[in-house]
Motif scaffolding. Structure first.
Motif, PDB file in Angstrom:
ATOM      1  N   MET A 163      33.076  -4.349  39.913  1.00 26.45           N
ATOM      2  CA  MET A 163      32.862  -2.920  40.112  1.00 26.45           C
ATOM      3  C   MET A 163      31.592  -2.645  40.914  1.00 26.45           C
ATOM      4  O   MET A 163      31.196  -1.494  41.073  1.00 26.45           O
ATOM      5  N   GLY A 164      30.961  -3.709  41.402  1.00 24.09           N
ATOM      6  CA  GLY A 164      29.819  -3.527  42.293  1.00 24.09           C
ATOM      7  C   GLY A 164      28.450  -3.666  41.672  1.00 24.09           C
ATOM      8  O   GLY A 164      27.443  -3.524  42.364  1.00 24.09           O
ATOM      9  N   TYR A 165      28.385  -3.960  40.381  1.00 20.66           N
ATOM     10  CA  TYR A 165      27.080  -4.144  39.746  1.00 20.66           C
ATOM     11  C   TYR A 165      26.548  -5.532  40.088  1.00 20.66           C
ATOM     12  O   TYR A 165      27.277  -6.511  40.038  1.00 20.66           O
ATOM     13  N   GLY A 166      25.270  -5.593  40.418  1.00 20.40           N
ATOM     14  CA  GLY A 166      24.634  -6.855  40.750  1.00 20.40           C
ATOM     15  C   GLY A 166      23.708  -7.317  39.648  1.00 20.40           C
ATOM     16  O   GLY A 166      23.508  -6.629  38.652  1.00 20.40           O
ATOM     17  N   ASP A 167      23.110  -8.498  39.859  1.00 13.10           N
ATOM     18  CA  ASP A 167      22.145  -9.019  38.899  1.00 13.10           C
ATOM     19  C   ASP A 167      21.104  -9.908  39.566  1.00 13.10           C
ATOM     20  O   ASP A 167      20.611 -10.857  38.995  1.00 13.10           O
ATOM     21  N   LYS A 168      20.765  -9.565  40.803  1.00 12.54           N
ATOM     22  CA  LYS A 168      19.788 -10.370  41.551  1.00 12.54           C
ATOM     23  C   LYS A 168      18.359  -9.887  41.348  1.00 12.54           C
ATOM     24  O   LYS A 168      17.449 -10.692  41.245  1.00 12.54           O
ATOM     25  N   THR A 169      18.141  -8.578  41.294  1.00 13.06           N
ATOM     26  CA  THR A 169      16.793  -8.050  41.129  1.00 13.06           C
ATOM     27  C   THR A 169      16.531  -7.733  39.658  1.00 13.06           C
ATOM     28  O   THR A 169      17.462  -7.675  38.848  1.00 13.06           O
ATOM     29  N   VAL A 170      15.278  -7.491  39.334  1.00 12.95           N
ATOM     30  CA  VAL A 170      14.907  -7.129  37.960  1.00 12.95           C
ATOM     31  C   VAL A 170      15.628  -5.848  37.548  1.00 12.95           C
ATOM     32  O   VAL A 170      16.164  -5.755  36.441  1.00 12.95           O
ATOM     33  N   GLU A 171      15.668  -4.875  38.450  1.00 11.76           N
ATOM     34  CA  GLU A 171      16.325  -3.600  38.157  1.00 11.76           C
ATOM     35  C   GLU A 171      17.825  -3.789  37.952  1.00 11.76           C
ATOM     36  O   GLU A 171      18.420  -3.213  37.035  1.00 11.76           O
ATOM     37  N   GLU A 172      18.459  -4.589  38.824  1.00 16.75           N
ATOM     38  CA  GLU A 172      19.894  -4.856  38.691  1.00 16.75           C
ATOM     39  C   GLU A 172      20.200  -5.582  37.381  1.00 16.75           C
ATOM     40  O   GLU A 172      21.180  -5.260  36.707  1.00 16.75           O
ATOM     41  N   LYS A 173      19.364  -6.549  37.021  1.00 20.08           N
ATOM     42  CA  LYS A 173      19.571  -7.288  35.768  1.00 20.08           C
ATOM     43  C   LYS A 173      19.482  -6.354  34.566  1.00 20.08           C
ATOM     44  O   LYS A 173      20.290  -6.460  33.633  1.00 20.08           O
ATOM     45  N   ALA A 174      18.513  -5.446  34.585  1.00 21.90           N
ATOM     46  CA  ALA A 174      18.356  -4.506  33.475  1.00 21.90           C
ATOM     47  C   ALA A 174      19.576  -3.593  33.370  1.00 21.90           C
ATOM     48  O   ALA A 174      20.082  -3.357  32.262  1.00 21.90           O
ATOM     49  N   GLU A 175      20.064  -3.097  34.507  1.00 17.98           N
ATOM     50  CA  GLU A 175      21.251  -2.242  34.506  1.00 17.98           C
ATOM     51  C   GLU A 175      22.484  -3.025  34.047  1.00 17.98           C
ATOM     52  O   GLU A 175      23.307  -2.517  33.278  1.00 17.98           O
ATOM     53  N   MET A 176      22.612  -4.268  34.496  1.00 17.34           N
ATOM     54  CA  MET A 176      23.731  -5.111  34.095  1.00 17.34           C
ATOM     55  C   MET A 176      23.720  -5.324  32.586  1.00 17.34           C
ATOM     56  O   MET A 176      24.756  -5.176  31.932  1.00 17.34           O
ATOM     57  N   ARG A 177      22.564  -5.632  32.007  1.00 17.29           N
ATOM     58  CA  ARG A 177      22.475  -5.848  30.555  1.00 17.29           C
ATOM     59  C   ARG A 177      22.841  -4.571  29.799  1.00 17.29           C
ATOM     60  O   ARG A 177      23.542  -4.617  28.781  1.00 17.29           O
ATOM     61  N   ARG A 178      22.368  -3.434  30.267  1.00 19.24           N
ATOM     62  CA  ARG A 178      22.682  -2.161  29.620  1.00 19.24           C
ATOM     63  C   ARG A 178      24.182  -1.906  29.651  1.00 19.24           C
ATOM     64  O   ARG A 178      24.795  -1.544  28.648  1.00 19.24           O
ATOM     65  N   GLU A 227      26.571  -4.201  30.050  1.00 24.70           N
ATOM     66  CA  GLU A 227      27.244  -5.188  29.208  1.00 24.70           C
ATOM     67  C   GLU A 227      27.252  -4.733  27.749  1.00 24.70           C
ATOM     68  O   GLU A 227      28.301  -4.798  27.092  1.00 24.70           O
ATOM     69  N   GLU A 228      26.106  -4.286  27.253  1.00 23.42           N
ATOM     70  CA  GLU A 228      26.016  -3.823  25.864  1.00 23.42           C
ATOM     71  C   GLU A 228      26.952  -2.644  25.618  1.00 23.42           C
ATOM     72  O   GLU A 228      27.630  -2.582  24.590  1.00 23.42           O
ATOM     73  N   GLU A 229      26.986  -1.737  26.560  1.00 19.08           N
ATOM     74  CA  GLU A 229      27.878  -0.572  26.462  1.00 19.08           C
ATOM     75  C   GLU A 229      29.341  -1.016  26.377  1.00 19.08           C
ATOM     76  O   GLU A 229      30.109  -0.513  25.552  1.00 19.08           O
ATOM     77  N   LYS A 230      29.722  -1.979  27.205  1.00 17.84           N
ATOM     78  CA  LYS A 230      31.117  -2.436  27.250  1.00 17.84           C
ATOM     79  C   LYS A 230      31.470  -3.285  26.030  1.00 17.84           C
ATOM     80  O   LYS A 230      32.604  -3.220  25.530  1.00 17.84           O
ATOM     81  N   ILE A 231      30.521  -4.068  25.528  1.00 13.87           N
ATOM     82  CA  ILE A 231      30.763  -4.867  24.316  1.00 13.87           C
ATOM     83  C   ILE A 231      31.101  -3.937  23.157  1.00 13.87           C
ATOM     84  O   ILE A 231      32.033  -4.196  22.393  1.00 13.87           O
ATOM     85  N   LYS A 232      30.369  -2.848  23.028  1.00  9.82           N
ATOM     86  CA  LYS A 232      30.623  -1.879  21.947  1.00  9.82           C
ATOM     87  C   LYS A 232      32.013  -1.302  22.049  1.00  9.82           C
ATOM     88  O   LYS A 232      32.635  -0.959  21.030  1.00  9.82           O
ATOM     89  N   MET A 233      32.553  -1.187  23.243  1.00  8.79           N
ATOM     90  CA  MET A 233      33.883  -0.624  23.452  1.00  8.79           C
ATOM     91  C   MET A 233      34.977  -1.525  22.866  1.00  8.79           C
ATOM     92  O   MET A 233      36.064  -1.056  22.563  1.00  8.79           O
ATOM     93  N   PHE A 234      34.693  -2.829  22.704  1.00  9.16           N
ATOM     94  CA  PHE A 234      35.707  -3.736  22.162  1.00  9.16           C
ATOM     95  C   PHE A 234      36.104  -3.335  20.752  1.00  9.16           C
ATOM     96  O   PHE A 234      37.258  -3.454  20.367  1.00  9.16           O
TER      97      PHE A 234
END
Length: 139
Positions: A111-126, A128-135
Motif C-alpha cells: 500500500m506504499g508504506y516504507g520503512d527506510k527512514t526513522v519517520e517511515e519506521k515509526a509510521e510502519m510500526r504504528r 502494524e499495531e493498528e492492523k494487528i488489533k483488527m485481527f
C-alpha cells in the motif's frame, strides 16, 4: 483473491479468518484486493530468494514482491516462519502476534508504506499495531 502456500511444515490455522482480516486491512486503507499470495517458508528458502532477486546475503523475515496497480493490491509475500519464531522469542511476544505483525507489514508495503527512514519506521510500526488489533475484531 487471497491464497496461502506452504513451503515448510508450518500450516496456517483458520485460513478464512486470515483472509477476512487481510481484506479488512486493505479496505481500512481504501484499497481493493487483487491477487495476494502469502508463501510461508523456511529461512533457507527465503535466503535463496533474497540472494537471487535482491542480491542480499542475509536472513530476513519477509520479502514482498509488489504487483499493485493503482488502488488494487496484488503481490507475493514470502514469510520465513523460522525467522518469525526467532523474532517472537527475541521480542518476548507470542508467535501469533509476530506473525500478524509480519503479515500486515507486507500488506502495508504493498500500500506504499516504507520503512527506510526513522519517520517511515515509526509510521510502519504504528500501522502494524493498528492492523494487528483488527485481527481480533469480529465482523
Amino acid at each position: 483473491m487471497i491464497e496461502f502456500h506452504f513451503k515448510s511444515d508450518f500450516i496456517l490455522a483458520d485460513k478464512t479468518k486470515y483472509s477476512d482480516w487481510i481484506t479488512r486491512i486493505f479496505e481500512s486503507e481504501f484499497f481493493v484486493g487483487g491477487q495476494i499470495d502469502y508463501i510461508f517458508c523456511t529461512d533457507d528458502y527465503l535466503l535463496e530468494l533474497n540472494q537471487q532477486y535482491l542480491h542480499h546475503d542475509t536472513l530476513t523475515d519477509i520479502i514482498t514482491f509488489d504487483y499493485t496497480k493503482g488502488k488494487t493490491i496484488s503481490g507475493d509475500i514470502f514469510i520465513s516462519t523460522d525467522r518469525v519464531k526467532e523474532n517472537a522469542d527475541a521480542f518476548g511476544v507470542a508467535f501469533e502476534n509476530e506473525l500478524h505483525r509480519v503479515m500486515s507489514h507486507g500488506l502495508l508495503h504493498l500500500m506504499g508504506y516504507g520503512d527506510k527512514t526513522v519517520e517511515e519506521k515509526a509510521e510502519m510500526r504504528r500501522k502494524e499495531e493498528e492492523k494487528i488489533k483488527m485481527f481480533h475484531v469480529e465482523q
